[in-house]
Design a protein around this motif. Structure first.
Motif, short mmCIF file in Angstrom:
data_model
loop_
_atom_site.label_atom_id
_atom_site.label_comp_id
_atom_site.label_asym_id
_atom_site.label_seq_id
_atom_site.Cartn_x
_atom_site.Cartn_y
_atom_site.Cartn_z
N GLN A 69 -3.34 3.87 1.26
CA GLN A 69 -4.44 3.50 0.42
C GLN A 69 -5.48 2.19 1.09
O GLN A 69 -4.88 1.56 2.27
N SER A 70 -5.93 2.14 1.26
CA SER A 70 -7.25 0.43 1.70
C SER A 70 -6.54 -0.10 1.20
O SER A 70 -6.52 -1.76 1.81
N SER A 71 -5.85 -0.40 -0.19
CA SER A 71 -5.55 -1.68 -0.80
C SER A 71 -4.10 -1.02 -1.87
O SER A 71 -4.68 -0.57 -2.87
N VAL A 74 0.39 -1.01 0.00
CA VAL A 74 -0.05 0.29 0.04
C VAL A 74 0.78 1.57 -0.48
O VAL A 74 2.31 1.46 0.60
N SER A 107 -2.53 -0.62 -5.12
CA SER A 107 -2.67 -0.79 -6.40
C SER A 107 -1.95 0.47 -7.27
O SER A 107 -2.53 1.45 -6.21
N ASN A 128 -7.69 4.40 -4.27
CA ASN A 128 -8.54 3.58 -2.67
C ASN A 128 -7.67 4.53 -2.04
O ASN A 128 -7.13 3.60 -0.79
#
Length: 400
Positions: A353-355, A340, A357, A374
Motif C-alpha cells: 500500500q502507499s499508505s 502498510v 488503511s 491505496n
C-alpha cells in the motif's frame, strides 16, 4: 483408642462452618491426634481447585498483543497489556506510559507484570486530573456475584503490587450497569518491594448487573492520582451492601499518594485474581495459572491480530479480503492495521500500500469482509493474498 456413641452425641454441633480453631480428631497409625480446622481448610483449598477459568482474564499480565514496550497511555484506550485501559485526564501536564515488565515477585510463578511509569510530572494536581487504571468485565460473566438480591456474595480481590511510592491507595469497585460503587484501600509499606494485598467487597444487594455481552457489568478501578474533583467526600466502605450512586468526590477520597508527583514514580501489578467468598492470607485460593494459549484465546475475544487474508482485486487500486478470526469476538469488531499492508497478485507479484488503511465493509463477531485501498497495478478479478513483504497485521478490536 475408640470413641463410643455417647461421647459424640453429647457434644454440641459445630454449626454450618467450624471456626478455624475448632479441632478434629484423626487417626495417625492408630493414635488419635487433634487437628485444627484451619489446617484442613488450607490443604483442601490448595489441592482441590476449581476447574473453571479464573474470572480475571490475563491476571498474570502474560499477554500484551499490542506490544511489550512503553507506550503513552490515553484515556479510554486499550493500548498496553491486554484487558487494561484507564480513566485518565491530565489537568495540566502529567503523562504516564504503560508496558509489560519482567519485574515480578520472586518464587510466585509469574513471568510478567504491568508497569505504569510517570514520564511527565504534575506535582500539584489540577482539580480534574485523574489516573485510574482499570479492568472491565462483561455483565454475563458476573452473574455468579448475584447482585440485585439478598444473596449477593462477598468477594475477594487479591494481587501483588510494587511501587517506589509508599502510602495508601484506593480501589473502586463499580456496578457499571447502575453507576454505583464502593471502595477499599491498601497500603504500600516498603518502597520497591513486592507486597501481596487481599481486599474484600460486599456484593450489591440493591441492583443487578446486566446479563449480556453488550456492556460492562463489573469494573475494577485502581486509583493512582486524583485531583480535588475526586477527593473531599467520604469513601464508601467496601462492607456496604446497598451500593450508592457514584459521587465524584468519593472516587479518590482516601487516596494518600499522587503517582504523578515525580517522574521517578512507577507502579507494578501482577497476580490479579477475584474470588467469590471472603478470604484472608491464610485461606486465599492459589492463583490459577493458565497456559499461555488459553490466556491468549480469552484475550482474543476482545482484541486480536490476524496476519493473512485471502480475497480478490476489486479494481486496479483496491482489493477485498476475508481474514479468519482466531476465535469469535465479543461483538462485531472495528478493524485497523499495524502499518502498510503487503498483498500478492499472482499476475503482478508482491505490492505494498502507499499508505496504511483498511475498511470494514461488513462483519459479525465470527468474521468480516475488508477492503484494502491505496494499491496500484493489480489486475481486477485476480486472486489476492496478503501478507508477504512485511509483518504488519490486521487489528480487530471488540473491547468493552
Amino acid at each position: 483408642a475408640k470413641l463410643n456413641d455417647d461421647s459424640i452425641s453429647a457434644q454440641d454441633a459445630l454449626g454450618a462452618e467450624p471456626a478455624d480453631t475448632d479441632e478434629f480428631l484423626v487417626s495417625d497409625a492408630g493414635t488419635l491426634k487433634r487437628v485444627d480446622y484451619s489446617y484442613i481448610k488450607a490443604i483442601t483449598q490448595s489441592n482441590f481447585l476449581p476447574t473453571a477459568n479464573p474470572f480475571i482474564i490475563n491476571g498474570d499480565m502474560a499477554i500484551s498483543q499490542r506490544g511489550t514496550g512503553a507506550t503513552t497511555l490515553v484515556h479510554a484506550a486499550y493500548n498496553s497489556v491486554d484487558r487494561w485501559t484507564q480513566n485518565y485526564t491530565a489537568g495540566t501536564s502529567m503523562i504516564f506510559t504503560g508496558q509489560q515488565s519482567t519485574t515480578v515477585p520472586t518464587g510466585e510463578g509469574f513471568a510478567s507484570s504491568y508497569k505504569i511509569d510517570c514520564t511527565t510530572a504534575e506535582a500539584s494536581l489540577a482539580a480534574s486530573s485523574r489516573m485510574f487504571p482499570l479492568m472491565r468485565f462483561e455483565g454475563q460473566d458476573c452473574q455468579f456475584l448475584k447482585f440485585g438480591s439478598t444473596s449477593a456474595v462477598v468477594f475477594t480481590l487479591a494481587f501483588w503490587v510494587r511501587s517506589n511510592l509508599t502510602g495508601t491507595y484506593q480501589i473502586n469497585m463499580w456496578n457499571n450497569t447502575n453507576s454505583t460503587l464502593i471502595s477499599n484501600t491498601y497500603a504500600i509499606s516498603v518502597a520497591d518491594t513486592w507486597e501481596k494485598k487481599i481486599l474484600t467487597y460486599s456484593g450489591d444487594q440493591s441492583a443487578a448487573l446486566t446479563n449480556d455481552n453488550t456492556a460492562t457489568g463489573l469494573q475494577i478501578e485502581f486509583v493512582l492520582a486524583g485531583g480535588t474533583t475526586y477527593t473531599g467526600g467520604t469513601m464508601v466502605p467496601s462492607t456496604t451492601t446497598t451500593w450508592p450512586t457514584y459521587a465524584a468526590n468519593t472516587r479518590a477520597a482516601n487516596q494518600g499518594v499522587n503517582m504523578a508527583s515525580s517522574t521517578a514514580n512507577e507502579w507494578y501489578i501482577t497476580g490479579l485474581q477475584l474470588e467469590s467468598g471472603e478470604y484472608t492470607s491464610a485461606d486465599l485460593p492459589p492463583f490459577r495459572h493458565e497456559s499461555y494459549g488459553d490466556n491468549l484465546s480469552r484475550c482474543q475475544r476482545y482484541y486480536q491480530l490476524v496476519g493473512t487474508a485471502v480475497g480478490g482485486a476489486a479494481n486496479t487500486i483496491s482489493a477485498y479480503v476475508i481474514p479468519t478470526f482466531w476465535c469469535p469476538m465479543r461483538t462485531t469488531p472495528t478493524a485497523g492495521v499495524e502499518g502498510v499492508l503487503s498483498v500478492n497478485d499472482p499476475a503482478v507479484g508482491n505490492l505494498l500500500q502507499s499508505s496504511a488503511s483498511v475498511t470494514l465493509n461488513s462483519g459479525t463477531a465470527e468474521g468480516c469482509f475488508l477492503s484494502i485501498p491505496n494499491l496500484s497495478g493489480i489486475t481486477a478479478g485476480d486472486p489476492i493474498i496478503s501478507r508477504f513483504l512485511n509483518s504488519n497485521k490486521y487489528q480487530f478490536n471488540a473491547e468493552l
